[in-house]
Every structure is written in structure tokens, then in C-alpha cells.
Scaffold this motif. Sequence first.
Motif, short mmCIF file in Angstrom:
data_model
loop_
_atom_site.label_atom_id
_atom_site.label_comp_id
_atom_site.label_asym_id
_atom_site.label_seq_id
_atom_site.Cartn_x
_atom_site.Cartn_y
_atom_site.Cartn_z
N VAL A 121 43.98 -52.77 57.04
CA VAL A 121 43.25 -52.39 55.83
C VAL A 121 43.26 -53.55 54.84
O VAL A 121 42.27 -53.82 54.16
N THR A 138 45.44 -54.51 44.46
CA THR A 138 44.47 -53.41 44.51
C THR A 138 44.58 -52.57 45.78
O THR A 138 44.02 -51.49 45.84
N VAL A 139 45.28 -53.08 46.78
CA VAL A 139 45.38 -52.30 48.03
C VAL A 139 46.84 -52.00 48.39
O VAL A 139 47.25 -50.84 48.49
N PRO A 142 49.00 -50.02 45.44
CA PRO A 142 48.60 -48.60 45.32
C PRO A 142 48.98 -47.78 46.55
O PRO A 142 49.39 -46.63 46.42
N LEU A 143 48.87 -48.38 47.74
CA LEU A 143 49.22 -47.63 48.94
C LEU A 143 50.74 -47.43 49.05
O LEU A 143 51.20 -46.48 49.69
N LEU A 225 46.59 -37.38 48.54
CA LEU A 225 45.40 -38.18 48.23
C LEU A 225 45.23 -39.33 49.22
O LEU A 225 44.14 -39.82 49.43
N GLN A 226 46.35 -39.75 49.80
CA GLN A 226 46.27 -40.97 50.61
C GLN A 226 46.47 -40.73 52.09
O GLN A 226 46.65 -41.69 52.84
N ALA A 227 46.47 -39.46 52.55
CA ALA A 227 46.69 -39.20 53.97
C ALA A 227 45.80 -40.13 54.79
O ALA A 227 44.65 -40.34 54.47
N ALA B 89 42.35 -45.65 51.44
CA ALA B 89 42.66 -44.23 51.31
C ALA B 89 42.94 -43.85 49.85
O ALA B 89 42.85 -42.68 49.49
N HIS B 90 43.28 -44.83 49.01
CA HIS B 90 43.63 -44.50 47.63
C HIS B 90 42.41 -44.50 46.72
O HIS B 90 42.52 -44.27 45.53
N THR B 131 39.59 -39.43 52.81
CA THR B 131 40.43 -38.71 53.77
C THR B 131 39.70 -37.55 54.42
O THR B 131 39.92 -37.24 55.58
#
Lengths: 229, 367
Positions: A121, A138-139, A142-143, A225-227, B89-90, B131
Amino acid sequence: MFDAATLEVLTLSLWVATTAVVVSLPLALAVAWFLARSQWRGKMVVDALVHLPLVMPPVVTGYLLLVGLGRNSLVGGWFADTFGLVFAFKWTGAALAGAIMGFPLLVRPIRLSLEAIDNRVEAAAATLGASPIWVALTVTLPLALPGVIAGLVLAFARALGEFGATITFASNIPGETRTLPIAIYTFIQVPGGESRAAQLIIVSIAVSLTALVASELIARRVKRLQAAP
Amino acid sequence: MTLSVDITHRQGDFTLECAFESDARVTGLFGPSGAGKSSLLRIIAGLVRPDLGRVELAGRCVFDSRAGVHVPAHRRRIGYVFQRARLFAHLNVRHNLGYGAWFAREKPGRARFRQVVDMLDIGPLLNRRVTGLSGGEQQRVAIGRALLSNPAMLLLDEPLASLDVARRQEVLPYIERLSAESELPIVFVSHQLDELLRLANRRVVAVRDGRVTFSGPTAEFLAQPSLLGAEQAGDAGVLLRAEIIAHWPGDGLTELVCGRQSLFVPHVAHPAGSAITLHVRARDVMLARQRPQDISALNVLEARIEQLVADGDYAVNVHMRVGEQPLEARITRRSAEALVLAPGQTIHAVVKSLALAEQAWERLGGL
């Protein structure tokens, strides 16, 4: 509900614990990043050093801090002269002790969540024009947020409950270094102090529970939110 | 030159040693799984730095080991669509789409955003979290995200490979539209010939075991069964260009014209007047000396035999011309001898409409 002395203990403890985690967060992020991403073999040593406070008797940590950062020590003296920052027998010392004791608990969940991130990702973000720093901001971060939150809560609770290293390094000075656990210990030592101790004990249980529940809720929400898509 | 690659790269036991050039708008990168297609694409995108060589994109050198040039991925202006969508995903769909614009020097405007969203039919998804999207929806968002980063070139790495058949049919038309309508140079990677022909009918680079085995016009590639590999040798044939002249909704057929001869194929969803390309497999073509009567096959094309090429113990490949275009039939030697076929003869080539049913169409647009 609380008298002035209890309130003072409470606000001091919250202040010390908050300072401890906020100040150590950037370093914890850097260390977690290093441990998660570096291919360097020597990182095992760094890993061991970070985890040392978790397994060493807290009194030993406190003693080492006193020797290393005391006002007459080389490093402590330099800090005092350069920044006017004194640790020994000051609230800053209590915060430092809490930070060091909470550090492994802060680093570990961040590291785990960084390791769980699919670096493909991040590669996708790079092809979209994001430089490595922007990818991180930004990635990746947050993840990794659920891990950061979990680490913050654990470290905060640890700093709030820190006793051995604090009392050794910063002592038991009312209004300066007498944090929640030290106050409880002090009241128990004094005849008739049990009721005030009980009050603080209930408060500390409540604070710990709230922190745990809050972190669980936040982590769950973030995860939902992040599944993984 | 749109794309010029000449690299050597070792990955463990595998050595990638590829050189090719392409100035086609859509270049197909074809080869079996594990041939090194994806590695090649990662090298073009700058995600992997090869050991040696040179890579040029749209006339700009982005890698040159001798000159020590290595432009990092984020400065190459490459839109990359991966096998899996790799969405953030966020972020929700809208913010996923807008991610690249953040970094683009020339930001796509509101109109461009609207245009891409409409082209991919993802308007209703804009405020959804990624998602909850289906695989096909995710892949469409990924395509939109790549387009909106304002790239100089688009790399599609088997964007349909991770989808089931139904989802594939859902996404394929969007990619077709993209390759037909967009002016962006595209490199499309696939190990499936039908996909490749639908999307890259002009230029193919075939890769096998880390080496380029063919680089040139698709039609030439298709005429050589040895290049297609054992699994797909049966697909050898020609690409026949034809124009749509009428739709027969009652029959569910579309009528085409090819060198003044008419052809029927199952319904093609393009308007009359558009040009399309038919993939005609050599093994699906039958030959007759006289125009056959009372035969179920709808397509009988008059052709001139140019050449007979023996292929193996029992087969003969008959190369013909229909007007200016090549046609090929693969028949038994026994039949060729029975019909006394020879170059220069006029012959009738028979192709069932249904043999063209599962074939690849591509609108030629202005090409």
C-alpha cells in the motif's frame, strides 16, 4: 469531594504521566519504526535496551537515573547548565522515570502495528507521487494509529502507577514528586491515613479502568474503519 | 519513443534481462505467470532498482545505471494499477481518488475529477469507506486514483487477475473504454490472450523466463503459435479489421463489413460506423472450393491463397488474403491435398459466427 491535598496529588499525577507519554511519543515512534523496518542485525541490542526497564527492578532503574542524571553527575549537570532542566527530586524527574518505565509499553504496540502494515500500500502511495516522508505521514502513521493509541494508554497507565523508580530518583516531595502511588503508600504508613488512602485507591482504579475502556473503544472504532480491504 | 527499456536485474535465482521499445499508445506485456512481467513493471515504475541498464519514459530518462540516474517512484508520474486494488483503508473513496492530486504538479481540476468518476461509474461510491466495496468496485476506484494523479503513463498489472469471472466482466468494459478514449500511453500486463487482444491489439511485448521473446505488432505475434506457448497455441490466428454496418436486434447479431464482404457476429455494443478488430483463430476457419450452399455458418469470405505452410505431421497453415487483410486457416494435410490447394487460387473461407462469439473486440477509435 476531594480535599486540597488529594486534589493536588491527582493533578500532579495526571500532569506527570501526560508529560511522560507526550514527550516520549516522538522518540517511541522513531524507535518503533527502526525496530519494525531496519534490516540491521544490531537492532536486537536496541530492542533489549528498550525492554530493559520492563524486566529490571524499578529501584535499579531509579538508582541508575540518580547516578546518571543527578545534579552532580556529568549529564545531569550539563542539562542543568544548558537548559536549566533539573531532574533529581523534581517533578521532571518523576515524569522522566515514568517515561522510561512506560517506554517499552509504548514502543511495542506501535512496532507491531507498523509490522502489520502491507508495504504494498505504501508502494502504491509512492506511485501516486508521495515522497517517503509523505508516505509515512499520510499512509503509514494513520494505518498504525490503533497501535499508537494502545501504546499511549498502556504507557500512560504505567507512568501513572510508577513507584519504585520515581521514589528512588525523585523522592517523595508533596506537591513536587508525590504522585498517586507514592501518596497512597505514604498515607498507609501514617496512622489514620487509611481513609484518604482508600479514596486515592478508588480514584486510581477508576482512572485505570477509564483509560482501558477508552483505548479499547477507540482501537475498535479505528479498526472497524480500517479493516483490510 | 514512449517507452524504452533495456535492463538486467537479478532476484535470487531469477535473472531478468529485457530490452524492448514501444511507441504504441497501448503496449501489451504478455507472458505466463512468473515470466517477470510484474518485476518489469515495478522497474519501469521505479519501485525496484535494476542492477544494470536504462529506462526511458516518454522521452525522459528515469534510470541509467551508467550515468547513475535513478528517478524515485514518486517523481516518475506513473499511474500504477496493481493486481489488487491496494486502496488506503483509512480514507474514503473520494479521498483515495484525491490522494495523487495532492502531489501532482498540475492538479486535475473539478471537471477532470467528474469526468473520471463518470467514466468509471463510481459517483455513488464517493462517500463510502473502501472497506465495504466489492472487488470490482475497489479496482475501479484504484484505476480512478491512478488516473487522477495526473500520470504521464499508466501501468496496468493484470488488474483483473484477482477478480472472479463476473467481476472481471464488470471491470473489463471500463478498461476498454480507458484504452480507447484516453490519450495516456498505457502498458497493459496480462497472461491471458483474450484480455490482451481486447486491450492491446497494436503492439505486444512477450516475456518468458525473464527474457523478451517477441516485440512487435500484435497481428504478427498472433500468427506465430510457437510464441503463444503450449496452452494458447490454439489461439493462433489473425486480427481482422471490420466496420460495423448494422445491428440485427431480432437475431441478436451485428453485421460487419470487411473488404466489401459481410460478416455476422454476436451483438457488439458499439454503434454502426465504428471499426472493430476480430480475432479469428486459424483452427476455426474452414475452406471450401465452391461457395457452400445450405450451410449453417453465416460467414463465407472469398479469399485468395498466398501460401501453404506445413505444420507438424498432419496440419497445414493456409495463409490467405481477404482484400488487403490476412486470413489464416489451419486444416489437415489430408484436406489440403483433397482440395488440391495451391497459391493463387480463390477459395471460400467459412467461419461460424459463434466461433467469433468469445473473441476479442476492440474499437479502433481514431487509430
